[in-house]
Design a protein around this motif. Structure first.
Motif, PDB file in Angstrom:
ATOM      1  N   ALA A 190      10.900   9.139  -8.661  1.00 50.85           N
ATOM      2  CA  ALA A 190      11.712   9.457  -7.476  1.00 50.85           C
ATOM      3  C   ALA A 190      12.872   8.482  -7.430  1.00 50.85           C
ATOM      4  N   SER A 191      13.775   8.688  -6.504  1.00 53.60           N
ATOM      5  CA  SER A 191      14.941   7.807  -6.392  1.00 53.60           C
ATOM      6  C   SER A 191      14.553   6.384  -6.021  1.00 53.60           C
ATOM      7  N   THR A 192      13.373   6.225  -5.428  1.00 52.29           N
ATOM      8  CA  THR A 192      12.908   4.893  -5.024  1.00 52.29           C
ATOM      9  C   THR A 192      12.153   4.166  -6.122  1.00 52.29           C
ATOM     10  N   GLY A 193      11.942   4.830  -7.264  1.00 53.44           N
ATOM     11  CA  GLY A 193      11.218   4.210  -8.367  1.00 53.44           C
ATOM     12  C   GLY A 193      10.165   5.134  -8.925  1.00 53.44           C
ATOM     13  N   VAL A 194       9.252   4.588  -9.680  1.00 56.00           N
ATOM     14  CA  VAL A 194       8.171   5.353 -10.285  1.00 56.00           C
ATOM     15  C   VAL A 194       6.867   4.947  -9.612  1.00 56.00           C
ATOM     16  N   THR A 195       6.177   5.914  -9.056  1.00 56.26           N
ATOM     17  CA  THR A 195       4.870   5.645  -8.447  1.00 56.26           C
ATOM     18  C   THR A 195       3.790   5.914  -9.479  1.00 56.26           C
ATOM     19  N   VAL A 196       2.994   4.895  -9.743  1.00 57.85           N
ATOM     20  CA  VAL A 196       1.924   4.982 -10.733  1.00 57.85           C
ATOM     21  C   VAL A 196       0.599   5.061  -9.987  1.00 57.85           C
ATOM     22  N   THR A 197      -0.203   6.045 -10.330  1.00 60.53           N
ATOM     23  CA  THR A 197      -1.492   6.251  -9.674  1.00 60.53           C
ATOM     24  C   THR A 197      -2.621   5.930 -10.644  1.00 60.53           C
ATOM     25  N   ALA A 198      -3.637   5.228 -10.136  1.00 61.83           N
ATOM     26  CA  ALA A 198      -4.810   4.885 -10.940  1.00 61.83           C
ATOM     27  C   ALA A 198      -5.920   5.898 -10.716  1.00 61.83           C
ATOM     28  N   ALA A 199      -6.910   5.872 -11.586  1.00 58.87           N
ATOM     29  CA  ALA A 199      -8.049   6.775 -11.459  1.00 58.87           C
ATOM     30  C   ALA A 199      -8.797   6.552 -10.150  1.00 58.87           C
ATOM     31  N   THR A 200      -8.705   5.352  -9.608  1.00 58.93           N
ATOM     32  CA  THR A 200      -9.370   5.034  -8.341  1.00 58.93           C
ATOM     33  C   THR A 200      -8.630   5.610  -7.140  1.00 58.93           C
ATOM     34  N   GLY A 201      -7.397   6.079  -7.365  1.00 58.32           N
ATOM     35  CA  GLY A 201      -6.562   6.570  -6.276  1.00 58.32           C
ATOM     36  C   GLY A 201      -5.552   5.558  -5.799  1.00 58.32           C
ATOM     37  N   ALA A 202      -5.672   4.303  -6.263  1.00 54.67           N
ATOM     38  CA  ALA A 202      -4.704   3.272  -5.900  1.00 54.67           C
ATOM     39  C   ALA A 202      -3.338   3.603  -6.493  1.00 54.67           C
ATOM     40  N   THR A 203      -2.263   3.190  -5.810  1.00 64.25           N
ATOM     41  CA  THR A 203      -0.909   3.462  -6.299  1.00 64.25           C
ATOM     42  C   THR A 203      -0.061   2.202  -6.232  1.00 64.25           C
ATOM     43  N   ILE A 204       0.983   2.193  -7.053  1.00 62.91           N
ATOM     44  CA  ILE A 204       1.983   1.123  -7.026  1.00 62.91           C
ATOM     45  C   ILE A 204       3.320   1.758  -7.385  1.00 62.91           C
ATOM     46  N   THR A 205       4.367   1.412  -6.643  1.00 63.00           N
ATOM     47  CA  THR A 205       5.711   1.923  -6.932  1.00 63.00           C
ATOM     48  C   THR A 205       6.555   0.797  -7.501  1.00 63.00           C
ATOM     49  N   VAL A 206       7.134   1.041  -8.668  1.00 67.04           N
ATOM     50  CA  VAL A 206       7.901   0.007  -9.359  1.00 67.04           C
ATOM     51  C   VAL A 206       9.200   0.595  -9.899  1.00 67.04           C
TER      52      VAL A 206
END
Length: 418
Positions: A277-293
């Motif tokens: 997205a324009s705000t960055g890349v959101t990475v999702t883990a198998a646990t459902g946790a996310t991080i946008t970088v």
């Protein structure tokens, strides 16, 4: 005129293979896809090796170089990838120049006049090597083949399942596979950005090391480190017990950076999806946790490209993609690089006589390769191709210890590997 022994790849192991073949009075022909030696190493030229020069120079190669007036670098100094090329591979390539063809990509291998299915007189047929050159496609014949082409051009994807995660291809512009030079030409890409490093091996630790240095200079840089599993007692290596001091220090520095809050550890964090997205890349883990970088550094390892060998009869371990004899010796579920015993032509042999894979590619998907291991491999292979079975089976290598042994992810109590 006898046929040459084709060596695929002009990296340190490929050139060492040529040196050992010449020592045995055999004729090598080194085919390099790139425009110069060490093409893959040049891609990570800024990275400093763990092994000092003493462990980086092959014996037969040294014997070729010294009569030219070449002097080995300080044996205790740690070379960068660029120094390994400039101070060793380039001079060695000059000596081996009559035997090296650049800009020559191997696209297929087979036996003359027979496909993979045909057995009659197969071993007596020369190899066919299909090539792509600036002048077009052509074929040559060879008495034997040593594939030392490496794995650098085949990085593993971010997806924890071994295939690209949904959204990974769309996010390619934000992903660097390998170790970027974030203190050099790539600085602007990472300075004062949100950066996610994925992986738990030494490549990831190298990237973390450089990013922490960048953060000291550019304080707004945010560093996140994703690992599939929560770190255990051996994740960061053998520390002071590691015979390769720099390797032990790298692990200590990475662990310290986490403890100091300079790096935020995300674990367990097995990547399952990416969304740009324009705000960055959101990475999702198998646990459902996310991080946008903003940027992702994928240090997820490499795998061999087996497409060129489709018409050869290979014996491959079903999960490591190395030979069945070598697989249990290097399985990263059971071993670190210090617990891998030396090996050679016997362990590297395939059902296709005269074909060997050496160097990093010989380890398939296992990450525990050392240069010294590759030099021992090609010494043994050259002996086997010369008909000297005694020398081929002889062990002439003593590997440096890692300070960590792995047996079902349990560290050895001795603090060293045998």
């Amino acid at each position: 005129m006898s046929l040459p022994i084709v060596i695929i790849g002009a990296g340190p192991v490929g050139l060492a293979a040529a040196a050992h073949l010449l020592e045995r009075r055999l004729t090598p022909l080194v085919l390099e896809a790139g425009p110069s030696v060490g093409t893959h190493i040049r891609a990570w030229g800024h990275v400093r090796l763990f092994s000092p020069w003493h462990f980086c120079i092959d014996r037969a190669s040294r014997a070729l170089l010294e009569p030219t007036g070449w002097h080995a670098p300080d044996p205790k100094r740690l070379p960068t990838g660029a120094a390994l090329v400039a101070d060793y591979l380039d001079p060695l390539a000059a000596v081996l120049a009559p035997y090296i063809h650049y800009n020559t990509r191997v696209i297929a291998l087979s036996r003359e006049g027979v496909d993979k299915v045909r057995s009659r007189d197969r071993a007596e047929k020369p190899f066919i090597v299909a090539l792509e050159t600036p002048q077009g496609e052509t074929q040559i014949t060879a008495a034997a083949i040593i594939d030392a082409s490496g794995t650098w051009s085949q990085p593993n994807p971010l997806g924890a399942s071994g295939i690209a995660a949904p959204g990974e291809k769309a996010a390619t512009a934000h992903i660097h596979y390998g170790i970027p030079d974030c203190l050099g030409p790539d600085r602007a890409t990472y300075a004062n950005r949100r950066v996610l490093v994925v992986g738990s091996g030494h490549s990831a630790m190298n990237a973390i090391h450089d990013l922490v240095r960048l953060k000291h200079q550019e304080p707004e840089t945010q560093i996140f480190w994703a690992m599939r599993q929560v770190p255990d007692a051996i994740t960061f290596g053998g520390g002071a017990n590691d015979a390769l001091i720099a390797r032990g220090q790298l692990g200590n520095e990475a662990e310290t950076a986490i403890a100091a809050g300079l790096v935020k550890l995300l674990a367990p964090f097995a990547v399952s999806a990416l969304a740009s997205a324009s705000t960055g890349v959101t990475v999702t883990a198998a646990t459902g946790a996310t991080i946008t970088v903003d940027q992702i550094i994928a240090c997820t390892g490499f795998r061999p490209d087996l497409t060129i060998t489709r018409e050869l009869r290979l014996g491959l371990d079903p999960w490591l993609e190395t030979t069945p004899a070598l697989a249990p010796m290097i399985d990263p579920n059971l071993h670190s690089c210090g617990s891998v015993r030396p090996h050679g032509a016997v362990e590297l042999a395939h059902p296709e006589p005269g074909f060997y894979t050496a160097g990093m590619k010989s380890y398939g998907r296992a990450p525990t390769f050392l240069l010294l291991t590759g030099y021992e491999q090609v010494r043994s292979i050259a002996a086997a191709l010369a008909g000297d079975e005694v020398a081929a089976k002889r062990v002439e290598l003593d590997l440096p210890k890692t300070g960590v042994c792995i047996t079902n992810r349990t560290p050895a109590k001795t603090g060293c590997c045998g």
